[in-house]
Scaffold this motif. Structure first.
Motif: not given
Ligand code: MN
Ligand code: OXD
Length: 598
Positions: A257, A231, A253, A282, A211
């Motif tokens: 995904k 993302h 999040s 991701d 991240k």
């Molecule tokens: Mn993520």
């Protein structure tokens, strides 16, 4: 301590020297990516109890780790963007001045590695030497971090050779220190290519390639270098004639995904010869190709997926991926056969078990409405190698990436957003991304289930002002001659009793097929106030048990009243983002409101 370094790069050596002086480790160890060194580190971490070696017959190469109880998710409240001016970080990010931040954190780092080793991890996001690749070095005192980075990124001395004598690499410093949550900081200095993380051991806060680098720092770099860090998952749909079309999808999040990226097509499609290939689950880095299309790579090398809910039905590919070479974090330890378990894996919870906090766990006390009875933390994770994924795309290691036909935004919304709709242009699509909203999940600390605006699923990950980020999206639209079409999906719509209307998982392929048919202009759509909607009969429901044409109609309903309420919420959000919201987005918002009022 830096004698016999595998590089002569003065920028690297002097930076490591400075950080080592501050943290005062007993020794410095360079991570070379070799199996021998990795195995020695695993052995050391097992001996200290940092990781537990699992049943090597059932789960070869697999280990279990437990984080501190107060350290189980990303901490957005303690994540800062430290640009010189507050305006450049924007209103959505927390900001601290670089000098104040360094002064504060220096005190936390000082002497924090006494008696310990500082590991130096040279890693690449993307394939070393490719035009997409960016390099980083993470310094850490945690073997758990080293072992995770070895899975999630491409680690080795070839990265140092690629950096050569350049100052151009991302400097990351991580120290667990006391794991003190009051003094936990995840801070980014985008103007200095630097990331500092202290007092945490949770993946999202400490695997700095993910991240921190691949989204926050990379989004900043992308803005200045005309590319995008998003993302997003990347997947390919292979048609029976062998042709493959790729899409990217951005969901907040823990909204599925990984499940979408690895989906198994329903029988209706697989019998005809359709296949789905996973490129990434991701993060996507996107660049304009010489052919005028947008091309994407997954800069990571593994998956850091949410374990609970992953099972043979929801995501057999992910489950299979975790059967070897995987690090499990905060799941249940089945002490009878030394394996792991989590809620939603199967209906056979272990009878002899230790929960994620390291306490004996009695599955009979588990109550699905009371999270405190869970054996695995709701944000427990697996770190698994991409190359162990059965549906990994053959293009995964293609240094040029894959061409993108569609960008899909999505959120977890019980009402309002229909199953799918298409934006009317790149500008309108950027607007659709900017108004994304979702119910919160356990991936970040805080209350779960509250609707919050999460533009492009990037709210926690943009390394600069959100308005400038939206402007960058609009600017990119002007330099992509043949841009992907932009869509929005919502798998989570419920009926009056709160039951999901859409089966989701593999059946989401049905929606992907509509999206791809639209990209190829093979199918017509209805104009609506929010964009193009499918004709209900164009969503294939063959072979689906509980979904009728009426269900699809309900899934596609657009209720002007709730949308108008949303418009008010969007206005408030735009105001919060502040002065740098591009005018084009206000124009889109006004036009949406007018159409809804008609
Ligand atoms: Mn993520
Ligand atoms: C993740 C997240 O771990 O988004 O991918 O939190």
């Amino acid at each position: 301590m830096l004698k016999n370094s595998p590089t002569n790069n003065e920028y690297i050596l002097s930076w490591i020297g400075e950080m080592a002086e501050m943290c005062a480790p007993d020794k410095i160890v360079w991570i070379d990516g070799s199996e021998e060194q990795t195995e020695a580190l695993r052995t050391e971490a097992c001996a200290s109890g940092e990781i537990i070696k699992l049943n090597q017959e059932k789960l070869p190469g697999c280990y279990l780790h437990r984080t501190a109880i107060n350290d189980v998710a990303r901490v957005e409240g303690r994540t800062f963007i430290c640009t010189r001016t507050k305006e450049d970080a924007g209103n959505i990010n927390n900001w601290m001045s670089p000098d104040e931040c360094k002064e504060k954190l220096t005190k936390l780092y000082r002497g924090s590695m006494k008696g310990q080793t500082m590991y130096v991890i040279p890693y690449s996001m993307g394939i070393v030497g490719s035009p997409f690749a960016k390099y980083g070095i993470e310094l850490t005192d945690s073997i758990y971090v080293v072992l995770n980075m070895l899975i999630m990124t491409r680690v080795g001395f070839d990265v140092l050779y690629a950096i050569c004598d350049s100052p151009d690499y991302i400097k990351g410093l991580h120290a667990r220190a006391q794991l003190d949550e009051e003094n936990r900081y995840i801070v980014h200095f985008p103007e200095e290519n630097t990331i500092w993380s202290v007092n945490s051991g949770y993946g999202g806060n400490v695997l700095l390639g993910k991240k921190c680098f691949a989204l926050r720092i990379a989004s900043y770099l992308g803005r200045h270098e005309n590319w995008m860090a998003e993302h997003m998952l990347i997947l390919g749909v292979e048609y029976p004639n062998g042709e493959t079309k790729y899409v990217c999808a951005a969901f907040p999040s823990a909204c599925g995904k990984t499940n979408l990226a690895m989906l198994i097509p329903p029988e209706y499609y697989s019998k005809k010869g359709y296949k789905v290939h996973c490129v990434g689950d991701d993060i996507a880095w996107l660049r304009v190709g010489d052919d005028g299309r947008l091309w994407a790579v997954n800069p990571e090398n593994g998956f850091f997926g949410v374990a609970p809910g992953t099972n043979e039905k929801t995501n057999p590919n992910a489950l299979h991926t975790t059967l070897k070479d995987t690090i499990f974090t905060n799941v249940v330890h089945n002490t009878k056969d030394n394996t792991v378990w989590w809620e939603g894996l199967d209906k056979n919870p272990p009878t002899e078990a230790i929960d994620w906090m390291g306490r004996p766990w009695d599955y009979r006390k588990y109550d699905k409405n009371d999270k405190s009875t869970c054996g695995a933390h709701p944000n427990s994770r697996f770190t698994a190698k991409a190359t162990n994924c059965p549906c990994l795309s053959e293009e995964f290691n293609n240094p040029m990436g894959v061409p993108i036909s569609a960008i899909i935004f999505g959120g977890r919304r019980a009402k309002t957003a229909p199953l799918v709709y298409q934006s009317t242009s790149w500008q309108n699509g950027a607007f659709v991304g900017s108004i994304m909203a979702s119910e919160t999940t356990a991936a970040a600390s805080g209350v779960v289930g509250v609707v919050r605006r999460d533009p492009m699923a990037m709210r926690p990950f943009v390394g600069y002002d959100m308005g400038d980020y939206w402007q960058h999206w609009l600017n990119m639209g002007k330099i992509i001659p043949n841009p992907p079409k932009i869509f929005h999906v919502n798998w989570f719509r419920t009926d009056g009793e709160g039951n999901f209307l859409w089966p989701g998982f593999g059946d989401n392929m049905r929606v992907l097929m509509w999206i791809l048919a639209r990209c190829e202009e093979k199918i017509d759509a209805r104009e609506s106030a929010i964009g193009y909607l499918p004709h209900p009969e164009d969503i294939c429901i063959e072979g689906l048990k509980n979904v009728t044409l009426d269900t699809v109609k309900e899934l596609l309903e657009v209720d002007a009243k709730s949308w108008l309420e949303d418009v008010e919420n969007i206005k408030a959000f735009y105001e919060q983002v502040g002065e740098r919201v591009p005018n084009e987005l206000y124009t889109e918002l006004e036009a949406l409101e007018n159409r809804l009022k008609k």
